[in-house]
Scaffold this motif. Structure first.
Motif, mmCIF file in Angstrom:
data_model
loop_
_atom_site.group_PDB
_atom_site.id
_atom_site.type_symbol
_atom_site.label_atom_id
_atom_site.label_comp_id
_atom_site.label_asym_id
_atom_site.label_seq_id
_atom_site.Cartn_x
_atom_site.Cartn_y
_atom_site.Cartn_z
ATOM 1 N N LEU A 89 0.820 -1.204 0.000
ATOM 2 C CA LEU A 89 0.000 0.000 0.000
ATOM 3 C C LEU A 89 0.858 1.261 0.000
ATOM 4 C CD1 LEU A 89 -2.680 -1.017 2.660
ATOM 5 C CD2 LEU A 89 -3.109 -0.669 0.208
ATOM 6 N N PHE A 90 2.055 1.156 0.531
ATOM 7 C CA PHE A 90 2.904 2.330 0.753
ATOM 8 C C PHE A 90 4.121 2.392 -0.171
ATOM 9 C CE2 PHE A 90 0.962 0.637 4.581
ATOM 10 C CZ PHE A 90 0.128 1.678 4.954
ATOM 11 N N PHE A 251 -6.385 7.875 3.736
ATOM 12 C CA PHE A 251 -7.175 6.706 3.373
ATOM 13 C C PHE A 251 -7.618 6.742 1.917
ATOM 14 C CE2 PHE A 251 -7.749 6.726 8.029
ATOM 15 C CZ PHE A 251 -7.284 5.449 8.301
ATOM 16 N N SER A 252 -7.907 7.910 1.385
ATOM 17 C CA SER A 252 -8.318 8.006 -0.023
ATOM 18 C C SER A 252 -7.226 7.486 -0.939
ATOM 19 C CB SER A 252 -8.662 9.455 -0.376
ATOM 20 O OG SER A 252 -9.774 9.909 0.352
ATOM 21 N N ALA A 253 -5.993 7.912 -0.685
ATOM 22 C CA ALA A 253 -4.869 7.451 -1.499
ATOM 23 C C ALA A 253 -4.645 5.955 -1.317
ATOM 24 C CB ALA A 253 -3.608 8.228 -1.135
ATOM 25 N N TRP A 254 -4.826 5.465 -0.106
ATOM 26 C CA TRP A 254 -4.620 4.037 0.153
ATOM 27 C C TRP A 254 -5.687 3.188 -0.537
ATOM 28 C CZ3 TRP A 254 -3.694 4.682 6.134
ATOM 29 C CH2 TRP A 254 -2.478 5.359 6.326
ATOM 30 N N ALA A 259 -6.944 -0.618 -4.892
ATOM 31 C CA ALA A 259 -7.608 -1.038 -6.126
ATOM 32 C C ALA A 259 -6.579 -1.452 -7.176
ATOM 33 C CB ALA A 259 -8.490 0.086 -6.649
ATOM 34 N N GLU A 260 -5.471 -0.724 -7.248
ATOM 35 C CA GLU A 260 -4.410 -1.074 -8.185
ATOM 36 C C GLU A 260 -3.797 -2.426 -7.836
ATOM 37 O OE1 GLU A 260 -2.955 3.578 -8.928
ATOM 38 O OE2 GLU A 260 -1.676 2.149 -7.847
ATOM 39 N N ILE A 261 -3.567 -2.653 -6.543
ATOM 40 C CA ILE A 261 -2.977 -3.924 -6.096
ATOM 41 C C ILE A 261 -3.891 -5.088 -6.442
ATOM 42 C CG2 ILE A 261 -2.332 -5.264 -4.051
ATOM 43 C CD1 ILE A 261 -1.425 -2.599 -2.782
ATOM 44 N N PRO A 268 -6.607 -9.118 -1.653
ATOM 45 C CA PRO A 268 -7.730 -8.338 -1.123
ATOM 46 C C PRO A 268 -7.270 -7.081 -0.399
ATOM 47 C CG PRO A 268 -7.288 -10.167 0.334
ATOM 48 C CD PRO A 268 -6.331 -10.314 -0.839
ATOM 49 N N ALA A 269 -6.635 -6.179 -1.123
ATOM 50 C CA ALA A 269 -5.977 -5.036 -0.492
ATOM 51 C C ALA A 269 -6.962 -4.050 0.134
ATOM 52 C CB ALA A 269 -5.090 -4.323 -1.516
ATOM 53 N N LYS A 270 -8.202 -3.965 -0.401
ATOM 54 C CA LYS A 270 -9.176 -3.049 0.185
ATOM 55 C C LYS A 270 -9.445 -3.411 1.637
ATOM 56 C CE LYS A 270 -13.877 -1.239 -0.349
ATOM 57 N NZ LYS A 270 -15.121 -1.288 -1.159
#
Length: 283
Positions: A89-90, A251-254, A259-261, A268-270
C-alpha cells in the motif's frame, strides 16, 4: 492457525551430517575451553499434510507453518500471508524485499514473481525447511535476484552490511511450539529498523490472543516510529505493520492504491485499508 492434519514425515529431515569421533571430537572439546561455542539449535522434524488441493508445512505438530495450493504454487494461500504484503500500500516499487523465516516460501515466491525489478532475500535457520521448500513447495533456485541463506535471522539484521538496504522486511519467525515469535526483543526490532531504508516498512506475524502479542508490540514501538495492526485472522494471527518513519494518514490514497494492487495481483488489499481505518478509529 491450528489445523489438525495427519503429518507425513519429510525426506528433508534426514540431513544429519557424519558424527565426529575420536581425535576430531577431542579437538572440539579442547576448542570449547578457549572460545564460546556457537549456538546450536535443535529443530523439530519437518512434516507435511495435504487436504483439498493444499499442501501444509508443520514442525512435527498440528500447528500450520505455511501452505501452498498445488495448482497455484506462487499464490500466498493463507490470509495472514496475504496481509504480510500490506506494505505494498505504501511502496509500489521496492528494490529489496527480505523474508525472515522461510516457511513454505509463499511470500518469497510471490515477491519474486510480482516484483521483477526487485532483489528478494530469504533467511532460514533450519536446513530441512530449505530442502523441503525446494523439493515440495516449488522454491526456485537462487539467481541474480533471488538469494536464500541458511543463517540466524538475528545475525542477518545485526550485520552492518544489511543496514539501510531493505525496503520491505517480512518477519515470520516461529518454532514448533508456536507460542510467539522466536525473536521478540527491543534489540532485535531495533536491528530490523536499522536494516530498513528511510521509507522502509516491516510486517510481522503475531498472535493476538497470546501474551507474546503485547510484548512484541511494545518492543516494536520502542524501535519504530509508528506501528499499526490489522484485524485478527485465522482465530489468532495479527499482522503488525511497523514504519521506520511514520507515513501521512491518507485513506483516499490508500484505497486507490488498494484497487491497483487487487487489479494487478488479486490480493484483497481493500480489506487491509479497512483494517487500518479500524485501527485509527477512536476506541
Amino acid at each position: 492457525m491450528l489445523i489438525k492434519r495427519k503429518s507425513i514425515e519429510a525426506d528433508a529431515n534426514r540431513m544429519d551430517g557424519p558424527r565426529k569421533t575420536g581425535a576430531a571430537k577431542r579437538a572440539d572439546v579442547a576448542k570449547k575451553d578457549t572460545q564460546k561455542p556457537p549456538r546450536k539449535p535443535k529443530f523439530a522434524p519437518v512434516t507435511l499434510s495435504e487436504q483439498d488441493g493444499v499442501r501444509y508445512l508443520h514442525f512435527g505438530t498440528e500447528w500450520v507453518q505455511g501452505a501452498m495450493r498445488l495448482r497455484k504454487p506462487d499464490w500466498p494461500e493463507l490470509e495472514y500471508a496475504q496481509q504480510m504484503m500490506a506494505w505494498m500500500l505504501f511502496n509500489p516499487e521496492p528494490q529489496h524485499i527480505v523474508q525472515l523465516g522461510l516457511g513454505t516460501a509463499a511470500l518469497t515466491k510471490f515477491s519474486y514473481r510480482q516484483f521483477p525489478a526487485a532483489r528478494v532475500t530469504a533467511i532460514e535457520l533450519n536446513p530441512s525447511v530449505l530442502a523441503i521448500c525446494a523439493s515440495m513447495f516449488k522454491l526456485p533456485p537462487d539467481d541474480e535476484r533471488l538469494s536464500v541463506f541458511e543463517m540466524d535471522a538475528m545475525d542477518f539484521v545485526l550485520d552492518p552490511v544489511n543496514h539501510g538496504s531493505i525496503d520491505a522486511l517480512q518477519v515470520d519467525l516461529y518454532d514448533a511450539t508456536a507460542r510467539g515469535p522466536v525473536l521478540d526483543t527491543p534489540e532485535f526490532y531495533s536491528a530490523c529498523a536499522a536494516c530498513l531504508t528511510d521509507d522502509g516498512i516491516m510486517t510481522v506475524n503475531l498472535f493476538g490472543d497470546h501474551p507474546s502479542y503485547a510484548k512484541n508490540l511494545k518492543a516494536m514501538m520502542f524501535a519504530f516510529d509508528e506501528v499499526w495492526c490489522l484485524p485478527e485472522v485465522h482465530e489468532g494471527n495479527v499482522i503488525a505493520i511497523a514504519f521506520k518513519n511514520a507515513p501521512q494518514v491518507d485513506f483516499s490514497a490508500w484505497y486507490e492504491r488498494a484497487a491497483e494492487i487487487t487489479a494487478a495481483t488479486k490480493l484483497p488489499a481493500k480489506s487491509w485499508v479497512n483494517g487500518l481505518k479500524a485501527w485509527h478509529s477512536p476506541q
